[in-house]
Every structure is written in structure tokens, then in C-alpha cells.
Motif scaffolding. Structure first.
Motif, PDB file in Angstrom:
ATOM      1  N   LYS A 112      -2.083  10.668   4.103  1.00  9.86           N
ATOM      2  CA  LYS A 112      -2.265  11.496   2.555  1.00  9.86           C
ATOM      3  C   LYS A 112      -2.788   9.955   1.208  1.00  9.86           C
ATOM      4  CE  LYS A 112       2.666  12.715   2.229  1.00  9.86           C
ATOM      5  NZ  LYS A 112       1.970  14.151   2.278  1.00  9.86           N
ATOM      6  N   SER A 113      -3.235   9.679   1.941  1.00  6.30           N
ATOM      7  CA  SER A 113      -3.838   8.087   0.707  1.00  6.30           C
ATOM      8  C   SER A 113      -5.702   8.686   1.022  1.00  6.30           C
ATOM      9  CB  SER A 113      -4.095   7.051   1.536  1.00  6.30           C
ATOM     10  OG  SER A 113      -2.392   6.019   1.767  1.00  6.30           O
ATOM     11  N   LYS A 114      -5.993   9.658   1.576  1.00  2.19           N
ATOM     12  CA  LYS A 114      -7.155  10.035   1.468  1.00  2.19           C
ATOM     13  C   LYS A 114      -7.339  11.296   0.075  1.00  2.19           C
ATOM     14  CE  LYS A 114      -7.829   8.872   5.983  1.00  2.19           C
ATOM     15  NZ  LYS A 114      -9.519   9.485   7.121  1.00  2.19           N
ATOM     16  N   LYS A 115      -5.839  11.521   0.297  1.00  2.00           N
ATOM     17  CA  LYS A 115      -5.926  12.519  -0.958  1.00  2.00           C
ATOM     18  C   LYS A 115      -6.304  12.063  -2.287  1.00  2.00           C
ATOM     19  CE  LYS A 115      -1.705  14.427  -1.326  1.00  2.00           C
ATOM     20  NZ  LYS A 115      -0.779  15.251  -1.279  1.00  2.00           N
ATOM     21  N   TYR A 116      -5.663  11.022  -2.317  1.00  3.42           N
ATOM     22  CA  TYR A 116      -5.971  10.398  -4.318  1.00  3.42           C
ATOM     23  C   TYR A 116      -6.928   9.589  -4.167  1.00  3.42           C
ATOM     24  CZ  TYR A 116      -1.116  12.758  -3.891  1.00  3.42           C
ATOM     25  OH  TYR A 116       0.232  13.336  -3.774  1.00  3.42           O
ATOM     26  N   ASN A 117      -7.994   8.855  -2.944  1.00  8.77           N
ATOM     27  CA  ASN A 117      -8.967   8.341  -2.955  1.00  8.77           C
ATOM     28  C   ASN A 117      -8.556   6.966  -2.873  1.00  8.77           C
ATOM     29  OD1 ASN A 117     -11.174  10.460  -2.515  1.00  8.77           O
ATOM     30  ND2 ASN A 117     -11.121  11.349  -4.843  1.00  8.77           N
ATOM     31  N   LEU A 118      -7.654   6.159  -2.008  1.00 16.52           N
ATOM     32  CA  LEU A 118      -6.797   5.484  -2.166  1.00 16.52           C
ATOM     33  C   LEU A 118      -6.738   4.793  -1.276  1.00 16.52           C
ATOM     34  CD1 LEU A 118      -2.656   6.346  -3.223  1.00 16.52           C
ATOM     35  CD2 LEU A 118      -4.891   5.002  -4.543  1.00 16.52           C
ATOM     36  N   ALA A 139       1.221   7.306  -6.305  1.00 17.44           N
ATOM     37  CA  ALA A 139       0.356   8.114  -6.557  1.00 17.44           C
ATOM     38  C   ALA A 139       1.149  10.221  -6.820  1.00 17.44           C
ATOM     39  CB  ALA A 139      -0.788   8.386  -5.767  1.00 17.44           C
ATOM     40  N   GLU A 140       2.107  10.422  -5.247  1.00 15.62           N
ATOM     41  CA  GLU A 140       3.014  10.807  -5.446  1.00 15.62           C
ATOM     42  C   GLU A 140       3.934  11.154  -5.598  1.00 15.62           C
ATOM     43  OE1 GLU A 140       3.449  13.130  -0.745  1.00 15.62           O
ATOM     44  OE2 GLU A 140       1.373  12.905  -1.774  1.00 15.62           O
ATOM     45  N   LEU A 143       0.482   4.583  -2.600  1.00 11.96           N
ATOM     46  CA  LEU A 143       1.026   5.390  -2.377  1.00 11.96           C
ATOM     47  C   LEU A 143       2.184   6.304  -2.629  1.00 11.96           C
ATOM     48  CD1 LEU A 143      -0.293   7.799  -0.781  1.00 11.96           C
ATOM     49  CD2 LEU A 143       0.577   7.016   1.610  1.00 11.96           C
ATOM     50  N   GLU A 187       0.896  -0.558  -0.018  1.00 10.78           N
ATOM     51  CA  GLU A 187       0.281  -0.153  -0.184  1.00 10.78           C
ATOM     52  C   GLU A 187       1.014   1.112  -0.204  1.00 10.78           C
ATOM     53  OE1 GLU A 187      -3.587  -2.251   2.746  1.00 10.78           O
ATOM     54  OE2 GLU A 187      -2.637  -0.809   3.527  1.00 10.78           O
TER      55      GLU A 187
END
Length: 334
Positions: free
Chosen positions: A306-312, A255-256, A252, A248
């Protein structure tokens, strides 16, 4: 060059002792100071430091470095003698929660020749350093040393290690005044002379995210089950949880903007399978067992945030974070 080890726990004790052995013999060229507190401050002043380095290959002789009580130990950064023309290299080895306050201390006794090397866990410390001191005074670093504090002033390092340094993009051409080489190369030369394995890279944030893959999983899991690395690795259910969190974090990171190898989790597992790691207590487990604040948010909470920022979706990390929060609340009697 003036090296300042700010924070003399396991990591600061390891690098500080190695530097002391070299700089004590080359005091005309370099200086070394330590910023410590409490019992560590008292012990280093009165007894000095001892570092036990266990070799990774079983059967090899271990190395012991003993530094007598001739160290420059101070409680406050403001009390250091800072020379404006002399490069000051601060190895910041404190917990992430202390980064801002330590940088405020540094700012009170500051020169344009000061750089702060973040020898810390996590991926947000550089932002905190820059917030207080500015971009050109920050050098990101990655340490992979497995070190423990046996007692104040006595440190043990297990297995292989490295200290990787990289400049932020805008800083890559910067030099210390009076030097013909980059400041990163100047620091690297001293580290290597002190028998510290150091590496210079252009992709330091990729390295930091790769380390988070390990830290976000092994550190909290070791506290949740209160076990060293060997027993964690031997339990299939626990190992599945570790691998789940690792993958995970890898997603992430992509995504960053930091794409890690698909097999980064497997490589970490393979490296950690070394016999030298079997009885190693992670830094978080050491803090937990010593009744210190643990870096849960900086190493695992950051993944969920930080995962919430990308809907992960990060079910493994979320489950582990919840279990840790419940454990801590239970211990506090909440």
C-alpha cells in the motif's frame, strides 16, 4: 441468537469457551456451534475445552473455565442447522488466507439474518467477506486478546483483552428481525453477559489500523528472531526496528485516511511492557513454530504494497519483509 465460532485456534478457543459457559446455562435463549478441523475437532468432541485466564496483576488468582464434551462441533458449516428467523452471528476466527473459502462455505448455508464478525488480523478481511456475502452481512471487529493454544482444546489467555465492534457506514441502522435495538447492541449484550469485554465504536477502521501498527511490527519480528515479547523488548536494536515499522504504519494509515495519534507507537510499547506479556508468543510465532503458514503478507506485506500507492518510503518495513522472506526461503531450501 445462534453464535457460530468458525475456527477454534487461540482466538476462537478463547471466545468460544467464554460463550459456551454462558450459553450452556441459557440454552433456551441462544445456541452455540463450533466449526473446527483435524485434531481440534476430535478433541473438542471427545473432551471439551479448557481455558486458563491469567490475570494481568501478578499475584492474582487465575481463572480456569472447563467446558465438558457437550459442545455442538461440526467440520463443515454446511452441516449447521440454520433457522431463517434466528439471527446467526458467525465469529470468523480463521487466518486471513482462509477468509474467502470460509465465506464461500457460509454462502452455501445462508440466511438473510446471518452476519459475519471478522475477529481476525489485518485490514483486508472485510473486503473479502463483502466480496462473497455482501456489505450488510459484514461486521468489522478488533480483538486485543493475547491467547495461545497450549494443546488442541486447551487455551491460555494472558493479561487484559477486549473485543471492539463497529458497523460499516451503510449498516449502522440495521436490526435483526424482531429486535428493537441495533444488531450491534444485540450482539454486545450477549457478549457482555458471557463476561466478554466488548465495546462498540463508530471508528472501527481507525482501531484496525492501530492494531496493524502492533501486528506489522511485533509479529514478523518475533518470527525473525524466534523470541517472545520480553526478550524482543529488552534488545535495543530490535526495539528500534519495531518502533520504526510502527511509525511507518502510522504514516501509511494517515495516507489511507485514518489519522492515528502521534504517540500510537509509544502507547503500544507501554501496553506491551506489562509483565503478563513477557513470555507471550505472537500468533505468527505460534504458527511458525507449529509449521503452519504465517500471515506475513496480511500483516507486513500489505504495508509495503500500500505504501507504493502513495510513493511512501518504508525502509524499516521493507527491510523486515526482505529479512523474513530470506528466512523463509532458507528454511525451504530455496
Amino acid at each position: 441468537m445462534h453464535f457460530v465460532v468458525f475456527g477454534v485456534g487461540a482466538i476462537g478457543g478463547f471466545y468460544g469457551t467464554k460463550l459456551a459457559k454462558y450459553i450452556n446455562a441459557n440454552s433456551q435463549e441462544h445456541r452455540l456451534s463450533f466449526i473446527a478441523r483435524g485434531m481440534t475437532l476430535s478433541v473438542l468432541k471427545n473432551r471439551g475445552a479448557k481455558l486458563i485466564c491469567k490475570k494481568e496483576t501478578l499475584g492474582e488468582m487465575q481463572e480456569t473455565i472447563i467446558i465438558e464434551k457437550n459442545l455442538n462441533i461440526l467440520e463443515r458449516y454446511q452441516d449447521l442447522e440454520i433457522k431463517a428467523a434466528e439471527p446467526t452471528v458467525v465469529l470468523l476466527c480463521v487466518k486471513s488466507k482462509d477468509t474467502l473459502s470460509c465465506c464461500q462455505d457460509i454462502k452455501e448455508n445462508f440466511s438473510e439474518n446471518t452476519v459475519v464478525v471478522s475477529v481476525q488480523n489485518g485490514i483486508e478481511n472485510e473486503e473479502r467477506i463483502i466480496e462473497i456475502l455482501g456489505t450488510k452481512h459484514c461486521i468489522p471487529a478488533l480483538t486485543t486478546v493475547a491467547a495461545e493454544v497450549l494443546e488442541p482444546g486447551i487455551y491460555m489467555q494472558k493479561g487484559s483483552y477486549g473485543l471492539t465492534l463497529g458497523e460499516l457506514e451503510d449498516n449502522k441502522e440495521l436490526k435483526f428481525s424482531g429486535f428493537d435495538i441495533s444488531r450491534l447492541e444485540a450482539i454486545d449484550q450477549v457478549l457482555k453477559a458471557a463476561a466478554i469485554k466488548s465495546y462498540l465504536v463508530d471508528d472501527i477502521y481507525h482501531k484496525l489500523w492501530s492494531k496493524l501498527v502492533w501486528n506489522a511490527s511485533f509479529n514478523p519480528v518475533s518470527v525473525l528472531y524466534e523470541k517472545t515479547i520480553g526478550p524482543l523488548m529488552a534488545d535495543k536494536e530490535i526495539l528500534d526496528l519495531i518502533k520504526g515499522v510502527m511509525n511507518e504504519v502510522r504514516v501509511l494509515a494517515a495516507a489511507e485516511g485514518f489519522v492515528l495519534d502521534d504517540d500510537v507507537a509509544e502507547k503500544h510499547i507501554e501496553r506491551t511492557s506489562s509483565p503478563a506479556w513477557y513470555d507471550f508468543r505472537t500468533s505468527m510465532l505460534q504458527d511458525f513454530q507449529n509449521d503452519k503458514i504465517i500471515e506475513l503478507d496480511d500483516l507486513l506485506g500489505v504495508v509495503v504494497r500500500k505504501s507504493k500507492k502513495y510513493n511512501l518510503e518504508v525502509p524499516y518495513a521493507s527491510r523486515l519483509l526482505l529479512a523474513m522472506e530470506e528466512k523463509l526461503m532458507l528454511l525451504k531450501g530455496i
